[in-house]
Design an enzyme around this catalytic site. Structure first.
Site, mmCIF file in Angstrom:
data_model
loop_
_atom_site.group_PDB
_atom_site.id
_atom_site.type_symbol
_atom_site.label_atom_id
_atom_site.label_comp_id
_atom_site.label_asym_id
_atom_site.label_seq_id
_atom_site.Cartn_x
_atom_site.Cartn_y
_atom_site.Cartn_z
ATOM 1 N N ASP A 90 2.761 5.281 2.988
ATOM 2 C CA ASP A 90 3.896 6.062 2.947
ATOM 3 C C ASP A 90 4.898 5.097 1.772
ATOM 4 O OD1 ASP A 90 3.131 7.811 4.727
ATOM 5 O OD2 ASP A 90 4.730 7.423 5.994
ATOM 6 N N HIS A 147 -4.100 2.355 4.179
ATOM 7 C CA HIS A 147 -5.128 3.279 4.351
ATOM 8 C C HIS A 147 -6.031 3.337 3.157
ATOM 9 C CE1 HIS A 147 -4.161 4.947 8.602
ATOM 10 N NE2 HIS A 147 -3.165 4.517 8.108
ATOM 11 N N SER A 252 5.628 -4.423 2.238
ATOM 12 C CA SER A 252 6.298 -4.586 0.877
ATOM 13 C C SER A 252 5.518 -3.583 -0.099
ATOM 14 C CB SER A 252 6.057 -5.932 0.491
ATOM 15 O OG SER A 252 5.903 -6.250 -0.886
#
EC number: 4.1.1.65
Length: 288
Positions: A90, A147, A252
């Site tokens: 995300d 992921h 980060s």
């Protein structure tokens, strides 16, 4: 003037000391403190807890458990398009595009070397020359597990020590070779699109970086460390597309690299575009 003072402070602050202190706070189990801090954080950054497996922010044993929270099943569906290359996290697109003359675009007026990003090994960097990259910035409110963009078999992992400048638009525009200077973990996978590098870059107050196969990676001695996983003595580590491969305990940035003529990024994506883990970043190109 304010921006200049901020950049100067980035060079003067004791990066690793601050990160160690942040790590102690993030692992604190004193109930009143961790509950108050986690509540404040969730409110300050408008964290959406409705998609978390555990929605109650006070139910986590410490702040790091909250920060690396798991999501409910189905919260991040994977793009079913054949050949889709998924977003690993995300966040927002920091930059994406071609790797030109061995360099990755960082921000206006700044780029950095693929060779330096991957730890200085020419053999590791060579397959990505002339290829493509995508840089995803994870903000404090985002889901902080990383992921797999494609299914892959782990070949090599490199811990690269370095500074831990803050990562944001201001530092990207003003700190030369930011992502090749910050502490990072480089993971090289063999995929259907050839070698894929997935680089997890630390930042100020990033207490640690973990992978699912090695646990905590950032070692206390801060020395360059390479582990090869394609040797006969090691069992192969294969991760499916969309599987978790690592996580940030604060911060980060995740950077994905492919070799030449392997992927084409979605035309609608540009710097600043919001993305979610599992969303298609692009497509694999037809094989010659």
């Amino acid at each position: 003037m304010k921006k200049r003072l901020f950049i100067i402070s980035q060079y003067l602050l004791p990066h690793h000391l601050l990160s160690r202190l942040a790590g102690c706070i993030a692992e604190c189990r004193v109930r009143w403190f961790k509950n108050a801090f986690t509540r404040w954080f969730a409110k300050q950054y408008q964290v959406d807890m409705s998609e978390a497996q555990v929605e109650d922010v006070t139910a986590y044993e410490h702040f790091n458990a909250f920060f690396t929270r798991a999501l409910k099943d189905g919260a991040r569906p994977l793009d079913p398009t054949p050949g889709a290359v998924l977003s690993p996290a995300d966040g927002a697109v920091s930059q994406l595009g071609p790797i030109e003359h061995g360099r990755v675009f960082q921000a206006k007026g700044h780029s950095y070397s693929v060779l330096e990003l991957l730890g200085g090994d020419p053999a590791l960097a060579q397959p990505f020359m002339g290829g493509d990259f995508a840089t995803i910035y994870l903000s404090p409110k985002d889901y902080h597990r990383v992921h797999m963009p494609l299914a892959g078999t782990l070949r090599e992992m490199v811990y690269v020590p370095g500074r831990i400048f803050s990562v944001n638009q201001t530092t990207a525009e003003n700190v030369p070779e930011l992502f090749a200077r910050n502490e990072r973990v480089v993971c090289i996978f063999d995929t259907e699109r050839g070698p894929m590098a997935l680089v997890l870059v630390g930042a100020m107050i990033v207490a640690s970086i973990e992978t699912v196969w090695a646990g905590l990676v950032t070692p206390p001695k801060r020395e360059l460390k390479t582990v090869r996983y394609d040797e006969a003595a090691r069992a192969p580590i294969h991760l499916e597309k969309g599987a978790e491969m690592g996580r940030f305990k604060l911060g980060s940035t995740a950077i994905v690299l492919f070799g030449p003529d392997q992927v084409q990024w979605a035309q609608e994506l540009a710097a600043g575009s919001p993305v979610r883990m599992g969303q298609g970043l692009g497509l694999g190109l037809p094989k010659a």
